[in-house]
Design an enzyme around this catalytic site. Structure first.
Site, PDB file in Angstrom:
ATOM      1  N   PRO A   6      52.450  45.241  52.029  1.00 34.63           N
ATOM      2  CA  PRO A   6      53.832  46.035  52.151  1.00 34.63           C
ATOM      3  C   PRO A   6      54.052  47.487  51.297  1.00 34.63           C
ATOM      4  O   PRO A   6      53.212  47.233  50.352  1.00 34.63           O
ATOM      5  CB  PRO A   6      54.796  45.093  51.618  1.00 34.63           C
ATOM      6  CG  PRO A   6      54.360  43.787  51.651  1.00 34.63           C
ATOM      7  CD  PRO A   6      52.570  43.991  51.556  1.00 34.63           C
ATOM      8  N   GLU A  59      50.810  52.359  39.149  1.00 33.75           N
ATOM      9  CA  GLU A  59      51.996  51.568  39.280  1.00 33.75           C
ATOM     10  C   GLU A  59      51.953  50.648  40.014  1.00 33.75           C
ATOM     11  O   GLU A  59      52.737  49.441  39.718  1.00 33.75           O
ATOM     12  CB  GLU A  59      53.079  52.687  39.810  1.00 33.75           C
ATOM     13  CG  GLU A  59      52.681  53.069  41.299  1.00 33.75           C
ATOM     14  CD  GLU A  59      53.568  54.121  42.089  1.00 33.75           C
ATOM     15  OE1 GLU A  59      54.388  54.407  41.368  1.00 33.75           O
ATOM     16  OE2 GLU A  59      53.414  54.336  43.295  1.00 33.75           O
ATOM     17  N   GLU A  63      49.012  61.855  44.065  1.00 36.51           N
ATOM     18  CA  GLU A  63      48.828  60.649  43.978  1.00 36.51           C
ATOM     19  C   GLU A  63      47.989  60.270  45.252  1.00 36.51           C
ATOM     20  O   GLU A  63      46.861  60.031  45.121  1.00 36.51           O
ATOM     21  CB  GLU A  63      50.084  59.934  44.054  1.00 36.51           C
ATOM     22  CG  GLU A  63      50.219  58.221  43.709  1.00 36.51           C
ATOM     23  CD  GLU A  63      51.399  57.758  44.028  1.00 36.51           C
ATOM     24  OE1 GLU A  63      51.573  56.774  43.171  1.00 36.51           O
ATOM     25  OE2 GLU A  63      52.147  58.232  44.859  1.00 36.51           O
ATOM     26  N   HIS A 117      53.262  63.464  44.765  1.00 36.15           N
ATOM     27  CA  HIS A 117      52.950  62.048  45.061  1.00 36.15           C
ATOM     28  C   HIS A 117      53.385  61.654  46.407  1.00 36.15           C
ATOM     29  O   HIS A 117      54.497  62.056  46.772  1.00 36.15           O
ATOM     30  CB  HIS A 117      53.630  60.936  43.808  1.00 36.15           C
ATOM     31  CG  HIS A 117      53.013  60.900  42.645  1.00 36.15           C
ATOM     32  ND1 HIS A 117      52.572  59.781  41.855  1.00 36.15           N
ATOM     33  CD2 HIS A 117      52.201  61.843  41.754  1.00 36.15           C
ATOM     34  CE1 HIS A 117      52.157  59.938  40.832  1.00 36.15           C
ATOM     35  NE2 HIS A 117      51.710  61.234  40.792  1.00 36.15           N
ATOM     36  N   GLU A 118      52.820  60.539  46.920  1.00 34.13           N
ATOM     37  CA  GLU A 118      53.186  60.298  48.540  1.00 34.13           C
ATOM     38  C   GLU A 118      52.971  61.364  49.340  1.00 34.13           C
ATOM     39  O   GLU A 118      53.522  61.203  50.545  1.00 34.13           O
ATOM     40  CB  GLU A 118      54.507  59.322  48.581  1.00 34.13           C
ATOM     41  CG  GLU A 118      54.845  58.287  47.824  1.00 34.13           C
ATOM     42  CD  GLU A 118      55.309  58.668  46.286  1.00 34.13           C
ATOM     43  OE1 GLU A 118      55.138  57.852  45.367  1.00 34.13           O
ATOM     44  OE2 GLU A 118      55.859  59.609  46.029  1.00 34.13           O
TER      45      GLU A 118
END
Length: 709
Positions: free
Chosen positions: A188, A503, A497, A478-479
């Site tokens: 997920p 994380e 990232e 990030h992402e």
């Protein structure tokens, strides 16, 4: 950047029936046009790496660009330069290749398509080029049909093909096993769009039965969709699969235009893959005349306690926020908000005491109460602080301590909203002494239907990066889409990232072999803000409801500052945890973040990596070893040291009882006098490793009493 020498010559002798050799003759490229259909193949030292593989495009509402071609012209050349990156794993990089440009014309349509091949001493880069022409001006890509025909059922280190995330643990398997393992591999995520049982992402790392290491990726991803690879388990042919837009189309093109480069790096030595500069060299030189404002950063931050659930990003517990309407001044605080004045001052004090240049603060701005998973357009304004975050006071307090605050811009996937506020947000940063920003794109993208890796978002990330440069701001996205060497051209892209980082250790954990694979995959395109340095591995100590653990020893956490290259390095844990282990924390304080030289002493993807790096402008070296879940012994020597200098090595290693599950805090620290003749045989615990600082000493009396290694 300074070019030391450049040679550009026509070399007709290199081309023998569309054959191209690398400068050292090790690699050979064959380009063929059989019955109008283009293909290429690649060999290394006579050993096939890529067998004959197709090239071309399917287009929307137009004839394809796959066949019916004739060669109009071919040109060969060689190029050799040495350039100096603003920051990097080495202070200078050689860019040496032989090139073949094949100019094609489709006889039935008179459309032109060129293919440019660059062959380096460690692999290949090639791209499609569409020159200015009357017969092909505007066109839409339905699919790029580039193939990589492999020679067998290679071992692969892969993550699922997905239009929205790379935040997966890596699976190691044969290519033929990928379809059967895909369901288990897809775990997920806040936003994910896996597209196929056979789809995987780049950079894809492979190892043949003959021990040849192969890496397939892309370089210079600009105004184009991110590539994935579809695996044909029967033939072992990998075929490109571009990320579609909301309408299912893969790319909007206007000639003249080039695609990104497709790259193949190969070697009989795993370390050569890690040290390859092909990805950077296929990008353009820096776009900025002045780069003096771009500096590597070592930072701490108000972040980990929110990730673990100890604290909150949100100031209140109200269920709904409307920017400009919700009265936060009179709202009831939830008592868990981390980005408050006193806590931030505590982090500033810690940074100043221990030599960190910046402090990241997340959750400082209004809107966090209902940001996640709501598909909310007008979600943040990136300007308005919560009542307990005094921008001016904290700016001045940090400045008085010689520290800067690092900005955080979470977009919640609403890229349209970010562009709405971007100029004001960057100006706000400039006005308040911020020079770097961590941006985030958690959740599904707005405009709705677009994905993180499609052409629309690739254009957005580029826009944000170039806009930031106008305000002399460095970006850590990030992402975002995984990097493809663009940091050469835009060196204010100091971090990304775009993979499963630390994380996730607070969300259930990464596998122990994760950091032995990432340098061979994700880091091929550029540095990762992995956020290492976690000393307290039991998350219940921060949040009783969080049963996760960090699958590592403290020694390996130190090693990651060397093995996971980035000019942006975070000490991610809480200050109080570092204060409990100040002897180990010393390595994080000492380790460099910019390098003159990088060496790979040992490497095997999925098992271990040992790097040695020389700090830029000094004679100090740092060594890092990251280990998988097995007990292993690392054997290295120190022949990279200068013969006429004296060094003291401080070794931070797992102790005899260390284990990532049962005793993650088992470490020991030893000091030795070392020379180029020194050798080390070091036990590495499961999930462990070691770190070494090797400091030049001017006064030999400093080594008195130390044993020689």
């Amino acid at each position: 950047m300074k070019k030391t020498f450049v040679i550009l010559l026509l070399l007709p002798s290199i081309l023998l029936g569309q054959e191209l050799k690398s400068p050292n003759g090790k690699f050979s490229l064959q380009f063929k046009l059989e019955e109008g259909t283009p293909s290429y193949e690649l060999s290394m030292s006579g050993e096939p790496i890529i067998e004959p593989s197709g090239l071309g495009f399917e287009l929307v509402d137009m004839p394809s660009l796959l066949s019916d071609f004739e060669i109009k012209n071919t040109t060969t050349s060689t190029f050799d330069e040495t350039w100096e990156p603003v920051w990097g794993e080495s202070s200078s990089i050689r860019n040496h290749y032989n090139e073949l440009l094949v100019e094609l014309e489709q006889t039935s349509t008179n459309r032109l398509m060129n293919i440019r091949f660059r062959l380096f001493d460690d692999g290949l880069g090639f791209r499609y080029e569409f020159p200015e022409q009357e017969k092909l001006v505007y066109f839409v890509i339905q699919e790029e049909k580039t193939q990589f025909a492999l020679t067998g059922d290679h071992k692969a280190f892969w993550i699922p093909g997905d239009y929205d995330t790379q935040e997966y643990n890596y699976t190691t398997s044969k290519l033929s096993e990928i379809p059967g393992l895909m369901d288990e591999a897809v775990t997920p995520n806040a936003s994910q769009t896996p597209f196929s049982k056979n789809g995987v992402q780049t950079a894809l790392m492979l190892k043949t039965d003959k021990g040849i290491y192969i890496n397939i990726h892309e370089a210079a991803l600009v105004e184009y969709a991110c590539i994935h690879l579809e695996v044909n388990p029967g033939t072992f042919v990998l075929e490109s699969h571009l990320t579609p837009d909301a309408q299912g189309k893969k790319g909007y093109m206007q000639s003249p235009r080039n695609t990104p480069w497709r790259t193949v790096i190969a070697s009989k030595h795993a370390g050569d893959i890690l040290l390859s500069n092909i990805t950077l060299n296929l990008n353009e030189p820096t776009a900025y005349e002045d780069t003096s404002w771009i500096k590597p950063v070592k930072y701490i931050g108000v972040w980990w306690e929110m990730i673990t659930g100890k604290s909150s990003w949100a100031y209140t517990d109200v269920p709904s926020v409307r920017l400009g309407e919700t009265d936060f001044e009179n709202a009831i605080p939830n008592g868990r908000h981390a980005a408050n004045n006193e806590k931030v001052k505590r982090y500033i004090d810690f940074a100043a005491e221990h030599g960190f240049s910046q402090v990241l603060v997340e959750g400082w701005n209004v809107g966090w109460e209902d940001w996640f998973g709501k598909s909310k357009d007008y979600v943040f304004d990136f300007l308005t602080p919560y009542p307990d975050f005094d921008v001016v006071m904290l700016r001045d307090y940090a400045k008085s301590k010689g520290v800067r605050l690092m900005m955080h811009h979470e977009t919640s996937g609403s890229a349209r909203n970010y562009e709405r506020f971007m100029d004001k947000a960057y100006q706000f940063m400039a006005d308040n002494n911020y020079n770097s920003v961590k941006s985030g794109y958690v959740g599904n993208i707005i405009p709705r239907g677009e994905t993180h890796y499609g052409q629309w978002m690739v254009n957005h990330y580029q826009y944000a990066l170039e806009k930031a440069a106008e305000y002399k701001i460095m970006v850590n996205a990030h992402e975002a889409v995984r990097p493809t060497g663009l940091s050469r051209t835009y060196p204010n892209l100091i971090g990304n990232e775009s993979a499963r980082g630390t994380e996730y250790e607070a969300f259930g954990g990464n596998t122990p072999d994760h950091t032995t694979i990432l340098p061979f995959t994700r880091l091929i395109g550029g540095p990762m803000d992995y956020t290492p340095g976690i000393f307290e591995t039991d998350m219940t100590k921060l949040n009783p409801d969080n049963k996760s653990r960090v699958n590592t020893t403290i020694a390996r956490q130190l090693a990651l500052y060397v093995t996971m290259y980035s000019p942006l390095q975070m000490a991610a844990d809480l200050p109080e945890h570092y204060e409990q282990h100040l002897d180990a924390f010393q390595f994080i304080k000492d380790v460099a973040i910019d390098w003159d030289t990088s060496l790979v002493l040992e490497a095997e993807p999925g098992d271990y990596i040992t790097y040695a790096r020389k700090e830029k402008g000094t004679n100090n070296w740092f060594v890092g070893r990251t280990n998988d879940e097995e007990t292993r012994t690392s054997n290295i020597d120190f022949s990279f040291l200068d013969k006429d200098k004296t060094y003291v090595a401080t070794i931070y290693s797992d102790d005899a009882t260390a284990h990532y599950l049962t005793n993650p805090k088992g470490y020991k620290i030893s000091k030795y006098r070392v020379t180029p003749k020194s050798k080390l045989s070091q036990m590495c615990a499961p999930g462990g490793g070691y770190a070494i600082s090797i400091m030049e000493v001017k006064d030999k009396s400093e080594t008195k009493g130390l044993k020689r290694l």
